[in-house]
Every structure is written in C-alpha cells, then in structure tokens.
Design a protein around this motif. Structure first.
Motif: not given
Length: 115
Positions: A33-44, A48-53, A25-28
C-alpha cells in the motif's frame, strides 16, 4: 526507541545497502500500500503485510495475515515477536536486518532507496 531496517537485498538480486529508518512512537505499517510507512513495491508483498509496534521499550513485529507470511530469522511468525538487533526480517522478496536504538527520541523519518 528507534528501529532501523537495513535493506540488504532483494532475493535473487544484489541490491545496494540502504538504510530505512523510522522513529516509531506507536505503529509502523509495512506493505505494498503506497500509504504504508515502509512501502515495498514487489508483488510478493501484501498491501498491509506486517507491522512493527513499539510499546514499553520493546519493538514487536507482527504479520498482518499476509499471503506469503513474514519471517523472522528464517522462521515464519504466527504471532507477535519481539525484535532484537541483528534480527533478519523477510517480507516477500525483501530482506531486512534490524538495528534497535533504545535511547533515540527524535521523530525523524528517513525512507530512501525504493527500487
């Protein structure tokens, strides 16, 4: 509008194809960060890597000043970029293919297949 990211592979490894869907509805937020909407565990992947709005019927991908950058169709993005179906997004070692569904209004969230 709904954005579905198909997780095709982790660079250097074969991964099962997994559908990760999020009705936006707004931002992903995408990141380690475990609180990210799309959590990726890799060290790379940055915390807070990116957003989709989604706004005005468009889905826009932005890098959040990540260390390793966000790539759209093989090109490192330096500003907001509109997503289209079949775009390939690289975030750290993760590779996603985007599918945009314009008429979706559900708020269902499906996240699965975290390695």
């Amino acid at each position: 509008m709904r954005v579905i990211l198909y997780n095709g592979a982790i660079k250097g490894k074969i991964a099962a194809k997994v559908v990760i869907a999020k009705t936006l509805l707004s931002t992903c937020y995408i990141g380690r960060d475990p609180d990210s909407d799309l959590h990726c565990r890799e060290e790379s992947v940055s915390m807070r890597h990116a957003t989709i709005v989604i706004a005005e019927g468009k889905a826009v991908l932005s890098d959040s000043d990540s260390t390793n950058g966000t790539f759209l169709n093989g090109e490192r993005i330096t500003g907001p970029r509109e997503l289209k179906s079949d775009d390939v997004i690289e975030i750290g070692e993760r590779v996603f293919t985007a599918l945009l569904i314009e008429d979706a209004e559900s708020e269902e969230v499906i996240t699965s297949g975290e390695e």
